[in-house]
Design a protein around this motif. Structure first.
Motif, PDB file in Angstrom:
ATOM      1  N   MET A 122     187.437  59.211  81.858  1.00 30.25           N
ATOM      2  CA  MET A 122     186.120  59.333  82.488  1.00 30.25           C
ATOM      3  C   MET A 122     185.032  58.706  81.619  1.00 30.25           C
ATOM      4  SD  MET A 122     184.404  60.331  85.122  1.00 30.25           S
ATOM      5  CE  MET A 122     185.527  61.425  85.962  1.00 30.25           C
ATOM      6  N   SER A 123     185.114  58.946  80.297  1.00 35.85           N
ATOM      7  CA  SER A 123     184.135  58.360  79.394  1.00 35.85           C
ATOM      8  C   SER A 123     184.231  56.841  79.385  1.00 35.85           C
ATOM      9  CB  SER A 123     184.328  58.906  77.978  1.00 35.85           C
ATOM     10  OG  SER A 123     185.614  58.584  77.490  1.00 35.85           O
ATOM     11  N   GLU A 124     185.468  56.312  79.523  1.00 35.74           N
ATOM     12  CA  GLU A 124     185.649  54.859  79.565  1.00 35.74           C
ATOM     13  C   GLU A 124     185.016  54.270  80.820  1.00 35.74           C
ATOM     14  OE1 GLU A 124     189.246  51.515  79.544  1.00 35.74           O
ATOM     15  OE2 GLU A 124     189.694  53.646  79.239  1.00 35.74           O
ATOM     16  N   LEU A 125     185.174  54.959  81.947  1.00 39.27           N
ATOM     17  CA  LEU A 125     184.564  54.500  83.188  1.00 39.27           C
ATOM     18  C   LEU A 125     183.041  54.508  83.070  1.00 39.27           C
ATOM     19  CD1 LEU A 125     184.754  53.673  86.176  1.00 39.27           C
ATOM     20  CD2 LEU A 125     184.834  56.103  86.762  1.00 39.27           C
ATOM     21  N   PHE A 126     182.511  55.531  82.433  1.00 46.15           N
ATOM     22  CA  PHE A 126     181.062  55.607  82.248  1.00 46.15           C
ATOM     23  C   PHE A 126     180.569  54.450  81.387  1.00 46.15           C
ATOM     24  CE2 PHE A 126     177.399  57.023  79.724  1.00 46.15           C
ATOM     25  CZ  PHE A 126     176.488  57.284  80.741  1.00 46.15           C
ATOM     26  N   GLN A 127     181.299  54.149  80.331  1.00 51.60           N
ATOM     27  CA  GLN A 127     180.904  53.054  79.448  1.00 51.60           C
ATOM     28  C   GLN A 127     180.920  51.713  80.180  1.00 51.60           C
ATOM     29  OE1 GLN A 127     179.681  53.212  76.387  1.00 51.60           O
ATOM     30  NE2 GLN A 127     179.842  55.457  76.389  1.00 51.60           N
ATOM     31  N   VAL A 128     181.943  51.506  81.003  1.00 47.07           N
ATOM     32  CA  VAL A 128     182.019  50.265  81.780  1.00 47.07           C
ATOM     33  C   VAL A 128     180.899  50.211  82.807  1.00 47.07           C
ATOM     34  CG1 VAL A 128     183.434  48.938  83.391  1.00 47.07           C
ATOM     35  CG2 VAL A 128     184.506  50.074  81.439  1.00 47.07           C
ATOM     36  N   SER A 129     180.557  51.362  83.395  1.00 44.36           N
ATOM     37  CA  SER A 129     179.522  51.404  84.432  1.00 44.36           C
ATOM     38  C   SER A 129     178.152  51.031  83.905  1.00 44.36           C
ATOM     39  CB  SER A 129     179.469  52.803  85.062  1.00 44.36           C
ATOM     40  OG  SER A 129     180.691  53.132  85.672  1.00 44.36           O
ATOM     41  N   ILE A 130     177.894  51.310  82.623  1.00 40.49           N
ATOM     42  CA  ILE A 130     176.580  50.999  82.051  1.00 40.49           C
ATOM     43  C   ILE A 130     176.615  49.744  81.176  1.00 40.49           C
ATOM     44  CG2 ILE A 130     175.838  53.403  82.141  1.00 40.49           C
ATOM     45  CD1 ILE A 130     176.417  53.587  79.141  1.00 40.49           C
ATOM     46  N   SER A 131     177.706  48.996  81.291  1.00 36.65           N
ATOM     47  CA  SER A 131     177.789  47.736  80.543  1.00 36.65           C
ATOM     48  C   SER A 131     176.803  46.734  81.136  1.00 36.65           C
ATOM     49  CB  SER A 131     179.210  47.184  80.598  1.00 36.65           C
ATOM     50  OG  SER A 131     179.556  46.835  81.924  1.00 36.65           O
ATOM     51  N   PRO A 132     176.388  45.725  80.366  1.00 32.63           N
ATOM     52  CA  PRO A 132     175.392  44.754  80.859  1.00 32.63           C
ATOM     53  C   PRO A 132     175.780  44.079  82.174  1.00 32.63           C
ATOM     54  CG  PRO A 132     175.692  44.514  78.499  1.00 32.63           C
ATOM     55  CD  PRO A 132     176.743  45.478  78.955  1.00 32.63           C
ATOM     56  N   GLN A 184     177.471  45.387  84.575  1.00 34.72           N
ATOM     57  CA  GLN A 184     177.670  46.352  85.653  1.00 34.72           C
ATOM     58  C   GLN A 184     176.447  47.226  85.901  1.00 34.72           C
ATOM     59  OE1 GLN A 184     180.573  46.203  87.245  1.00 34.72           O
ATOM     60  NE2 GLN A 184     180.231  47.858  88.698  1.00 34.72           N
ATOM     61  N   ILE A 185     175.510  47.244  84.965  1.00 27.29           N
ATOM     62  CA  ILE A 185     174.418  48.214  85.014  1.00 27.29           C
ATOM     63  C   ILE A 185     173.551  48.084  86.255  1.00 27.29           C
ATOM     64  CG2 ILE A 185     172.936  46.725  83.605  1.00 27.29           C
ATOM     65  CD1 ILE A 185     173.036  50.587  83.640  1.00 27.29           C
ATOM     66  N   LEU A 186     173.295  46.845  86.721  1.00 24.33           N
ATOM     67  CA  LEU A 186     172.433  46.663  87.897  1.00 24.33           C
ATOM     68  C   LEU A 186     173.059  47.290  89.136  1.00 24.33           C
ATOM     69  CD1 LEU A 186     169.939  45.526  89.239  1.00 24.33           C
ATOM     70  CD2 LEU A 186     171.126  43.339  89.508  1.00 24.33           C
ATOM     71  N   LEU A 187     174.345  47.024  89.349  1.00 19.68           N
ATOM     72  CA  LEU A 187     175.031  47.608  90.505  1.00 19.68           C
ATOM     73  C   LEU A 187     175.132  49.127  90.370  1.00 19.68           C
ATOM     74  CD1 LEU A 187     177.870  44.985  91.091  1.00 19.68           C
ATOM     75  CD2 LEU A 187     175.923  45.462  92.587  1.00 19.68           C
ATOM     76  N   THR A 188     175.285  49.612  89.146  1.00 15.84           N
ATOM     77  CA  THR A 188     175.340  51.062  88.934  1.00 15.84           C
ATOM     78  C   THR A 188     174.011  51.715  89.309  1.00 15.84           C
ATOM     79  OG1 THR A 188     176.968  50.830  87.150  1.00 15.84           O
ATOM     80  CG2 THR A 188     175.707  52.872  87.216  1.00 15.84           C
ATOM     81  N   LEU A 189     172.908  51.067  88.946  1.00 11.78           N
ATOM     82  CA  LEU A 189     171.587  51.585  89.310  1.00 11.78           C
ATOM     83  C   LEU A 189     171.392  51.581  90.825  1.00 11.78           C
ATOM     84  CD1 LEU A 189     169.349  49.932  86.566  1.00 11.78           C
ATOM     85  CD2 LEU A 189     170.012  52.334  86.738  1.00 11.78           C
ATOM     86  N   LEU A 190     171.822  50.494  91.466  1.00 12.48           N
ATOM     87  CA  LEU A 190     171.707  50.423  92.928  1.00 12.48           C
ATOM     88  C   LEU A 190     172.552  51.505  93.597  1.00 12.48           C
ATOM     89  CD1 LEU A 190     171.819  46.556  93.518  1.00 12.48           C
ATOM     90  CD2 LEU A 190     169.848  48.073  93.771  1.00 12.48           C
ATOM     91  N   LEU A 191     173.757  51.710  93.082  1.00  9.30           N
ATOM     92  CA  LEU A 191     174.620  52.753  93.629  1.00  9.30           C
ATOM     93  C   LEU A 191     173.992  54.130  93.418  1.00  9.30           C
ATOM     94  CD1 LEU A 191     177.308  53.442  95.006  1.00  9.30           C
ATOM     95  CD2 LEU A 191     178.352  53.546  92.733  1.00  9.30           C
ATOM     96  N   GLY A 192     173.352  54.322  92.277  1.00  8.41           N
ATOM     97  CA  GLY A 192     172.662  55.583  92.027  1.00  8.41           C
ATOM     98  C   GLY A 192     171.546  55.823  93.023  1.00  8.41           C
ATOM     99  N   LEU A 193     170.797  54.766  93.369  1.00 11.75           N
ATOM    100  CA  LEU A 193     169.737  54.886  94.374  1.00 11.75           C
ATOM    101  C   LEU A 193     170.315  55.255  95.736  1.00 11.75           C
ATOM    102  CD1 LEU A 193     167.433  51.854  93.461  1.00 11.75           C
ATOM    103  CD2 LEU A 193     166.965  54.279  93.105  1.00 11.75           C
ATOM    104  N   VAL A 194     171.455  54.652  96.077  1.00 11.70           N
ATOM    105  CA  VAL A 194     172.104  54.957  97.355  1.00 11.70           C
ATOM    106  C   VAL A 194     172.515  56.425  97.403  1.00 11.70           C
ATOM    107  CG1 VAL A 194     174.179  54.542  98.734  1.00 11.70           C
ATOM    108  CG2 VAL A 194     172.881  52.614  97.825  1.00 11.70           C
ATOM    109  N   VAL A 195     173.125  56.897  96.329  1.00 11.61           N
ATOM    110  CA  VAL A 195     173.563  58.298  96.270  1.00 11.61           C
ATOM    111  C   VAL A 195     172.359  59.235  96.388  1.00 11.61           C
ATOM    112  CG1 VAL A 195     174.616  60.064  94.812  1.00 11.61           C
ATOM    113  CG2 VAL A 195     175.636  57.787  94.940  1.00 11.61           C
TER     114      VAL A 195
END
Length: 214
Positions: A1-11, A13-24
């Motif tokens: 889980m921590s590895e997935l989190f690290q990948v999600s906030i990588s340079p 991936q971070i933009l798509l992660t932020l967009l997904l957060g807005l959707v949620v």
């Protein structure tokens, strides 16, 4: 889980992660009732003739409408389409970068955007096909409600009360036969009585009527 989190906030991936957060966050607010969900399906993406009249010479409205039909965002509310699109792009980005960009090269990540978009658009189109049918049925039901409310017809069931009834409305083609109810406490209407549709019931499953007799 921590590895997935690290990948999600990588340079990469971070933009798509932020967009997904807005959707949620958006859908959580809709579920909690803090925001209203607009179920209207877009039916016009611009007037291409207006562009031509202004001298642009390109029917951008037609291009936009064609794109909407191709990718599927003209058949469902745009927020639904965007939600699926962002979700798929986030997931596909993870897979593509893990497989072909393990060293997190920025240029390679940019090159992967095009296949990411293509795969995500196809997946979104496939997923929204059944969703589009649901929203079309809802739109058709709303259209039918707009057509029959205020019109008069004849009770064709043995009677119409607050539990059951059928009303026939004369139309240009085949007569419209709809399920109707009287308002709670209103008198029962017998077969052959002229009645007027006043409002739609829950989910337009039936319509409330009242007698035209004074």
């Amino acid at each position: 889980m921590s590895e997935l989190f690290q990948v999600s906030i990588s340079p990469n991936q971070i933009l798509l992660t932020l967009l997904l957060g807005l959707v949620v966050c958006y859908w959580l607010l809709v579920i909690l009732g803090a925001l209203d969900f607009d179920t209207d399906i877009p039916d016009d993406f611009g007037d291409g003739d207006a562009d031509a009249h202004h001298g642009h010479g390109v029917n951008t409205g037609g291009v936009w409408l064609t794109a909407g039909r191709l990718f599927g965002f003209s058949q469902v509310p745009i927020i639904v389409w965007l939600s699926f699109m962002i979700l798929f792009m986030w997931f596909v980005s993870l897979v593509l970068n893990q497989k072909w960009n393990a060293d997190a090269d920025t240029l390679r990540a940019l090159l992967l955007v095009l296949p990411n978009f293509s795969i995500s658009a196809i997946a979104t189109k496939l997923v929204t096909l059944p969703v589009a049918k649901l929203f079309k049925a809802m739109t058709d039901a709303d259209t039918e409600a707009e057509v029959v409310i205020g019109r008069a017809g004849t009770i064709v069931s043995m009677e119409a009360d607050e539990r059951y009834g059928q009303l026939e409305i004369v139309a240009k083609g085949a007569p419209l036969l709809i399920n109707v109810r009287t308002q709670p406490g209103a008198p029962t209407l017998l077969k052959g009585t002229q009645a007027q549709v006043t409002t739609a019931g829950p989910d337009n499953a039936f319509y409330f009527i009242e007698s035209l007799k004074s």
